[in-house]
Design an enzyme around this catalytic site. Structure first.
Site, mmCIF file in Angstrom:
data_model
loop_
_atom_site.group_PDB
_atom_site.id
_atom_site.type_symbol
_atom_site.label_atom_id
_atom_site.label_comp_id
_atom_site.label_asym_id
_atom_site.label_seq_id
_atom_site.Cartn_x
_atom_site.Cartn_y
_atom_site.Cartn_z
ATOM 1 N N LYS A 69 -86.135 -59.773 -4.456
ATOM 2 C CA LYS A 69 -85.214 -60.921 -4.433
ATOM 3 C C LYS A 69 -83.774 -60.520 -4.769
ATOM 4 O O LYS A 69 -82.835 -60.886 -4.059
ATOM 5 C CB LYS A 69 -85.730 -61.992 -5.396
ATOM 6 C CG LYS A 69 -84.854 -63.221 -5.523
ATOM 7 C CD LYS A 69 -85.629 -64.405 -6.054
ATOM 8 C CE LYS A 69 -86.491 -64.064 -7.251
ATOM 9 N NZ LYS A 69 -85.725 -63.668 -8.437
ATOM 10 N N THR A 71 -82.471 -57.523 -4.686
ATOM 11 C CA THR A 71 -82.030 -56.613 -3.639
ATOM 12 C C THR A 71 -81.577 -57.389 -2.411
ATOM 13 O O THR A 71 -80.528 -57.095 -1.815
ATOM 14 C CB THR A 71 -83.177 -55.651 -3.268
ATOM 15 O OG1 THR A 71 -83.588 -54.950 -4.443
ATOM 16 C CG2 THR A 71 -82.745 -54.655 -2.208
ATOM 17 N N ARG A 92 -77.566 -62.782 -12.713
ATOM 18 C CA ARG A 92 -77.785 -62.730 -14.155
ATOM 19 C C ARG A 92 -77.662 -61.298 -14.659
ATOM 20 O O ARG A 92 -77.792 -60.341 -13.898
ATOM 21 C CB ARG A 92 -79.181 -63.247 -14.507
ATOM 22 C CG ARG A 92 -79.397 -64.727 -14.261
ATOM 23 C CD ARG A 92 -80.849 -65.107 -14.475
ATOM 24 N NE ARG A 92 -81.722 -64.425 -13.529
ATOM 25 C CZ ARG A 92 -83.036 -64.303 -13.679
ATOM 26 N NH1 ARG A 92 -83.626 -64.793 -14.750
ATOM 27 N NH2 ARG A 92 -83.755 -63.689 -12.768
ATOM 28 N N LYS A 103 -90.451 -53.301 -16.006
ATOM 29 C CA LYS A 103 -89.760 -53.297 -14.729
ATOM 30 C C LYS A 103 -88.779 -52.135 -14.562
ATOM 31 O O LYS A 103 -88.496 -51.701 -13.455
ATOM 32 C CB LYS A 103 -88.998 -54.613 -14.548
ATOM 33 C CG LYS A 103 -89.874 -55.824 -14.325
ATOM 34 C CD LYS A 103 -89.060 -57.096 -14.257
ATOM 35 C CE LYS A 103 -88.101 -57.096 -13.080
ATOM 36 N NZ LYS A 103 -87.345 -58.344 -12.975
ATOM 37 N N ALA A 271 -86.803 -67.024 -16.424
ATOM 38 C CA ALA A 271 -87.174 -68.218 -15.657
ATOM 39 C C ALA A 271 -88.557 -68.747 -15.994
ATOM 40 O O ALA A 271 -88.880 -69.873 -15.638
ATOM 41 C CB ALA A 271 -87.090 -67.925 -14.159
ATOM 42 N N PHE A 299 -87.908 -65.312 -10.652
ATOM 43 C CA PHE A 299 -89.305 -65.462 -10.239
ATOM 44 C C PHE A 299 -89.423 -66.292 -8.959
ATOM 45 O O PHE A 299 -88.495 -66.330 -8.148
ATOM 46 C CB PHE A 299 -90.150 -66.027 -11.376
ATOM 47 C CG PHE A 299 -90.260 -65.103 -12.558
ATOM 48 C CD1 PHE A 299 -90.671 -63.784 -12.401
ATOM 49 C CD2 PHE A 299 -89.934 -65.525 -13.834
ATOM 50 C CE1 PHE A 299 -90.771 -62.916 -13.480
ATOM 51 C CE2 PHE A 299 -90.030 -64.664 -14.922
ATOM 52 C CZ PHE A 299 -90.450 -63.357 -14.743
ATOM 53 N N PHE A 380 -91.261 -53.596 4.966
ATOM 54 C CA PHE A 380 -91.686 -52.260 4.542
ATOM 55 C C PHE A 380 -92.127 -51.478 5.780
ATOM 56 O O PHE A 380 -92.553 -52.070 6.780
ATOM 57 C CB PHE A 380 -92.834 -52.353 3.537
ATOM 58 C CG PHE A 380 -92.401 -52.708 2.147
ATOM 59 C CD1 PHE A 380 -92.470 -51.775 1.125
ATOM 60 C CD2 PHE A 380 -91.912 -53.973 1.849
ATOM 61 C CE1 PHE A 380 -92.069 -52.098 -0.164
ATOM 62 C CE2 PHE A 380 -91.524 -54.302 0.569
ATOM 63 C CZ PHE A 380 -91.594 -53.358 -0.450
ATOM 64 N N TRP A 408 -82.756 -52.758 1.679
ATOM 65 C CA TRP A 408 -83.108 -51.668 0.768
ATOM 66 C C TRP A 408 -82.755 -50.322 1.394
ATOM 67 O O TRP A 408 -82.184 -49.453 0.745
ATOM 68 C CB TRP A 408 -84.603 -51.722 0.438
ATOM 69 C CG TRP A 408 -85.025 -50.668 -0.553
ATOM 70 C CD1 TRP A 408 -85.025 -50.771 -1.907
ATOM 71 C CD2 TRP A 408 -85.480 -49.341 -0.254
ATOM 72 N NE1 TRP A 408 -85.445 -49.589 -2.485
ATOM 73 C CE2 TRP A 408 -85.730 -48.692 -1.487
ATOM 74 C CE3 TRP A 408 -85.688 -48.647 0.924
ATOM 75 C CZ2 TRP A 408 -86.185 -47.383 -1.567
ATOM 76 C CZ3 TRP A 408 -86.148 -47.335 0.851
ATOM 77 C CH2 TRP A 408 -86.399 -46.717 -0.389
#
Length: 554
Positions: A69, A71, A92, A103, A271, A299, A380, A408
């Site tokens: 998200k 990215t 944020r 993460k 969140a 999220f 992907f 990406w």
């Protein structure tokens, strides 16, 4: 290359150059070194320039397969810049808890990142330290008030204010302090929350000015008296000193993407246990500076987007123009029951079973909140054309286009198609609506979110939660919006229910007031306000060499 290696390979522009690109005057910019700065938001907001269009990026329900998200948010902004749009990305700040926990870094990934990523992921401009200091000053003044005679009659057994630290530290969830004799304080049970779960974080992110910040700080309830009257930070005369600590933290931070697109990064509430959006001041500052602002909410759309709409937009008078729902085929196959080890294989059956998760989020955006939306498939290499076509077909049935995103790997170039679709959506009229009205009871508002957004059967309040709701309504807080704290891994309050579960009931075990933030928090399931580190924390992989170059940060 790892994310940090990619970030370190790109030559950053000086922050004065980024400011000039964004039309920021020299007297508005407060540099923190060469590559980051604070902004005098008051001077920006005072201009008569019309506000730009607000674009929200949200996602399907998270899985270990990832969605991308942040990215996508960054890549979309870079893509819009590449098609000559005046755009700012508003995000944020990452919490140190996840950075050192599970993460790793949280500043985008691949060729769609904000930089300097090491600074952003670590201490940045010190905002979170200031928030923690203000939180703990209030705790210290409360305990000192009790120690010095307790003129307000605070019941130590009814204190609701907790200390905080921006770290995953399960050892601090529940503590007993004030031990060691009378001169060392009044013994009582206490505890710590992670800083991003602190009400101070929510207050800072929802405040519209310094005056509003001080008013909100004053309204914070820290506990209750022996006769059950609320005790506020204002009654403790703490709000002024807390605001002084937060003076600079209230100012948004300016940085850049890898491609030099202006990025404003400010605030960081979680969140799942808070409202999950960057600050109102940052968003409004960005809207004054740009024709388009791309922001995100944490999220899945059932958490971050719901709170973005029902809490942040309601409080700040914001009106979004378009929404991007990010999905990966890999994650959808996990929602369809496929194990993580089999995601590289084409499996249309698992994808078909997992697609209802995406479709429910999408229909919530278009039917509940009445906003135009596009689905961004973060592609992907193992995704097959047949799988992509199935996603496109199902989303088209709901009236939404699907765009493949390769930000990406390709940066802004991989986001140009998405950028064009979003610009077109922004030109459409919309009838933006909230999922509930404020004049219902607390239980009615929670039920509205559960049935309309989660699509559950009903909500059940435990006897304790019913008692708390009745008390809060008696105290005059019944007309506030609700911030539901629940697992991020399911529409329900059970993290094991993947996909788009139906016929479930959500149980609310606790309802507490965040009077300064201006919302009620309804806790469900086993939500914790202080996470713990995993068996192998990300911190074990982080290092710095003799030249000060950091490695292992994702």
């Amino acid at each position: 290359m790892t994310d940090i290696e990619i970030a370190q390979s790109v030559k950053m522009q000086k922050i004065t150059e980024i400011a000039a690109k964004a039309g920021i005057r020299e007297d508005i910019l407060e540099p923190y070194g060469y590559y980051k700065a604070k902004l005098d938001y008051g001077k920006v907001l005072a201009t008569d320039k019309p506000e730009g269009k607000l674009i929200l990026v949200t996602a399907i329900t998270p899985t270990p397969a990832g969605e991308g998200k942040t990215t996508t948010t960054i890549g979309l902004a870079d893509g819009m810049a590449r098609i000559s749009k005046n755009v700012t990305v508003a995000l944020r700040e990452p919490s140190l808890g996840p950075v050192f926990g599970v993460k790793g870094g949280a500043a985008g990934s691949g060729w769609a990142q904000v930089v300097p990523m090491e600074d952003i992921n670590l201490h940045f401009t010190g905002d979170f330290h200031a928030i923690g200091a203000a939180n703990n000053l209030l705790a210290a003044m409360l305990d000192n008030h009790i120690f010095q005679g307790n003129a307000l009659g605070v019941d130590p057994k009814k204190i609701t204010w907790r200390r905080c630290v921006d770290m995953n530290d399960r050892q601090l969830r529940n503590v007993v302090d004030g031990l060691g004799g009378r001169m060392n304080g009044v013994p009582r049970e206490d505890g710590y929350d992670i800083t991003v779960a602190s009400e101070i974080m929510a207050v800072l992110c929802l405040a519209s000015s310094m005056a509003d910040l001080k008013a909100r700080l004053s309204r914070i309830i820290v506990g209750y008296t022996y006769d059950d009257k609320p005790v506020t930070a204002g009654a403790l005369k703490a709000a002024g000193a807390m605001a002084a600590l937060l003076k600079d933290a209230l100012k948004p931070n300016l940085v850049q993407t890898l491609e030099g697109t202006p990025a404003i990064i400010h605030g960081g509430p979680f969140a799942n246990i808070a409202h999950g959006c960057n600050s109102v001041i940052a968003t409004k500052t960005a809207l004054k500076l740009s024709d388009y602002v791309v922001t995100e909410a944490g999220f899945g759309a059932d958490l971050g987007a719901e709170k973005f709409f029902d809490i942040k937009c309601r409080a700040a008078g914001l009106r979004p123009s378009a929404v991007v729902v990010v999905a990966t085929i890999r994650a959808l196959k996990m929602h369809g029951g496929l194990p993580k080890t089999a995601l590289n294989e084409e499996n249309l059956d698992a994808l078909e079973k997992g697609l209802p998760n995406l479709l429910r989020h999408l229909s919530n955006i278009t039917e509940v909140y009445k906003l135009p939306a596009v689905v961004a498939v973060n592609r992907f290499p193992a995704d097959t054309d047949a799988e992509v076509e199935l996603v496109i077909k199902k989303c088209r049935a709901l009236g939404a286009n699907t765009v493949l995103s390769t930000v990406w790997a390709d940066g802004g170039r991989g986001g140009e198609a998405l950028a064009k679709e979003v610009v077109a959506l922004c030109e459409k009229e919309n009838d933006f609506s909230f999922s509930y009205a404020l004049d219902g009871s607390i239980e009615d508002k929670i039920r509205a979110v559960v049935t309309r957004v989660y699509r559950g059967k009903d909500v059940v309040l435990t006897p304790e939660a019913k008692k708390q709701a009745a008390s809060l309504e008696t105290l005059g807080y019944g007309n506030l919006p609700v911030c539901i704290a629940k697992t991020q891994y399911s529409f329900s309050d059970d993290p094991a229910l993947l996909g788009a579960p139906e016929d479930f009931t959500v149980t609310v075990r606790n309802i507490k007031i965040s009077a300064g933030a201006g919302f009620l928090v309804a806790l469900t399931g086993n939500i914790l306000t202080m996470p713990g580190l995993p068996k192998k924390p990300a911190a074990e992989n982080i290092d710095v060499d003799d030249n000060g170059v950091i490695s292992g940060l994702f």
